[in-house]
Design an enzyme around this catalytic site. Structure first.
Site, PDB file in Angstrom:
ATOM      1  N   ASP A 172       6.658  -1.717  -1.793  1.00  0.00           N
ATOM      2  CA  ASP A 172       7.154  -3.026  -1.336  1.00  0.00           C
ATOM      3  C   ASP A 172       8.684  -3.127  -1.434  1.00  0.00           C
ATOM      4  OD1 ASP A 172       4.514  -3.711  -1.089  1.00  0.00           O
ATOM      5  OD2 ASP A 172       4.627  -5.470  -2.397  1.00  0.00           O
TER       6      ASP A 172
ATOM      7  N   ASP B 227      -3.785  -3.933   2.698  1.00  0.00           N
ATOM      8  CA  ASP B 227      -3.107  -3.417   1.509  1.00  0.00           C
ATOM      9  C   ASP B 227      -3.909  -2.299   0.833  1.00  0.00           C
ATOM     10  OD1 ASP B 227      -1.049  -3.357  -0.409  1.00  0.00           O
ATOM     11  OD2 ASP B 227      -0.927  -5.542  -0.502  1.00  0.00           O
TER      12      ASP B 227
END
Ligand SMILES: *[C@@H]1O[C@H](CO)[C@@H](O)[C@H](O)[C@H]1NC(C)=O
Ligand SMILES: *[C@@H]1O[C@H](CO)[C@@H](O)[C@H](O)[C@H]1NC(C)=O
Ligand SMILES: *[C@@H]1O[C@H](CO)[C@@H](O)[C@H](O)[C@H]1NC(C)=O
Length: 397
Positions: free
Chosen positions: A201, A146
């Site tokens: 996302d 991430d």
């Protein structure tokens, strides 16, 4: 004889390309985030591994069992190692990896290319080597990496550091880059990872699915065996999308060779959603060895979408067939819709093609020139596999 200079250039070239032998087709599996967020535990992960095999999803290609954020503590130990959360993962990561492997599945973990993960746990920036070695010792096969708390260190520094650390372990570890499409990911994704997120996302709402899909479609040319554009994980089975939306989500992700990473509670999935994620004919499109990302061929402008005209995506397949998905993004049912078989690449000189419906699992007949659909429900889609009728006859002889 090759000059020293040419050899050095060649060496430099191989050193910068990710060449771990993985991702020959888009990755398939499950990840905890979309449904469980920070609520992960070894019991959830074991149950999910059990469920994947009980349901036969492993046989369809879903192989990675990936824990997202929150498996580790915020602090590191005195020697600088990450500490798996002893409350939620009491048996340790090696035992969990062994369990997943005993089911014939593969084991994935998560970290961030920053000081902390998005949930404030230990991140891996400047700890790449120790973390990669620890993961390899757990038997990890996959890393989702991430972008939180990145301290403004350029992505082109942070992501290659982990690529090289993973490589040094000697264990092939699928490297899934999750820097949200920032900092020109499409320019360096392929030499760095096995897949790279192209957007923020995904959320289980229609505009998010549409937006992620559209942005992910901007650079189809870089996807292919070894590395894939990633519009983020699936939201099918979470009871947030309508059935039509779930079918469209799966058909579109399949035709653009997106990773098929499930994100639902497999214990609670409905029969209808299960039928979608286990549609082998669509999975075959996604996993086709040619690995060409499908692209828009009909009604591709923003104005077409605004007007509510259905769009047609298509892409070639290894055996000469053509995959097609027709999508109605709109809020209203759409009536008759006709598309040109030449424009989707299925027939170059007006040859006739056999149209197979990949949701109904049946051949609809032989057509030439155009193909007409009777209607497309709101947010719905049709998925087809087109094969040349002549080729099919030749095959029969
Ligand atoms: C490490 O990188 C080299 C050079 O690209 C490659 O040949 C090798 O397969 C990689 N090893 C692993 C484990 O990824
Ligand atoms: C995680 O667990 C907490 C406490 O049980 C709960 O309030 C929360 O809704 C859960 N979150 C998810 C995404 O399941
Ligand atoms: C991030 O970590 C680096 C060293 O690894 C440190 O210098 C820096 O202060 C940290 N930043 C924050 C916000 O903790």
């Amino acid at each position: 004889m090759r000059s020293l200079f040419a050899s050095l250039l060649l060496l430099a070239g191989t050193a910068t390309a990710l060449n771990n032998g993985l991702a020959q087709t888009p990755q398939m599996g499950w990840n905890s985030w979309n449904k469980f967020a920070c609520n992960v535990s070894e019991s959830l992960i074991r149950q999910t591994a059990d469920k994947l095999t009980e349901l036969g999803l492993d046989k369809l290609g879903y192989e990675y069992v990936n824990i997202d954020d929150c498996w580790m503590l915020t602090e590191r130990d005195a020697e600088g190692h990450m500490i798996p959360d002893p409350q939620t993962f009491p048996s340790g990561m090696r035992a969990l990896g062994d369990y997943i492997h005993s089911k014939g599945l593969k084991f994935g973990v998560y970290s961030s290319a920053g000081n902390y993960t998005c949930e404030g746990r230990a991140g891996s920036l400047y700890h790449e080597d120790v973390d990669a070695q620890d993961w390899a010792s757990y038997g990890v096969d996959y890393l989702k990496y991430d972008n939180c708390y990145n301290e403004n260190v350029p992505a082109t520094v942070r992501y290659p550091l982990m690529r090289d650390a993973l490589n040094k372990t000697g264990r092939p570890i699928f490297y899934s880059i999750c820097n949200w499409g920032n900092e020109g990911t499409v320019g360096w994704g392929k030499e760095t990872g096995n897949s790279w997120r192209t957007t923020m996302d995904i959320k289980a709402i229609w505009p998010s699915i549409q937006y992620n899909f559209r942005v992910n479609s901007e650079h189809p040319e870089i996807a292919g065996p070894g590395g894939w554009n990633d519009p983020d994980m699936l939201e099918i089975g979470n009871n947030w999308l309508t059935l039509a939306q779930e079918k469209t989500h799966f058909a579109l992700w399949s035709i653009v060779k997106a990773p098929l990473i499930l994100g639902c509670d497999l214990d609670k999935i409905s029969a209808e959603s299960f039928a979608i994620i286990s549609n082998k004919e669509l999975i075959d499109i996604n996993q086709d060895p040619l690995g060409v990302q499908g692209t828009c061929k009909v009604s591709c402008s923003a104005y077409d979408i605004y007007k509510g005209t259905p769009q047609v995506y298509s892409g070639p397949l290894a055996n000469g067939d053509t995959a097609v998905v027709v999508v109605n993004w709109g809020l209203f049912d759409y009536g008759e819709f006709e598309f040109d078989l030449g424009m989707v690449g299925a027939s170059q000189n007006g040859e006739s093609v056999i149209v197979r419906d990949l949701f109904a699992h049946e051949d609809l007949g032989t057509f030439s020139g155009t193909y007409k659909i009777a209607g497309i429900p709101a947010y719905g889609s049709h998925a087809f596999r087109l094969r040349k009728a002549a080729a099919a006859e030749g095959f029969m002889q």
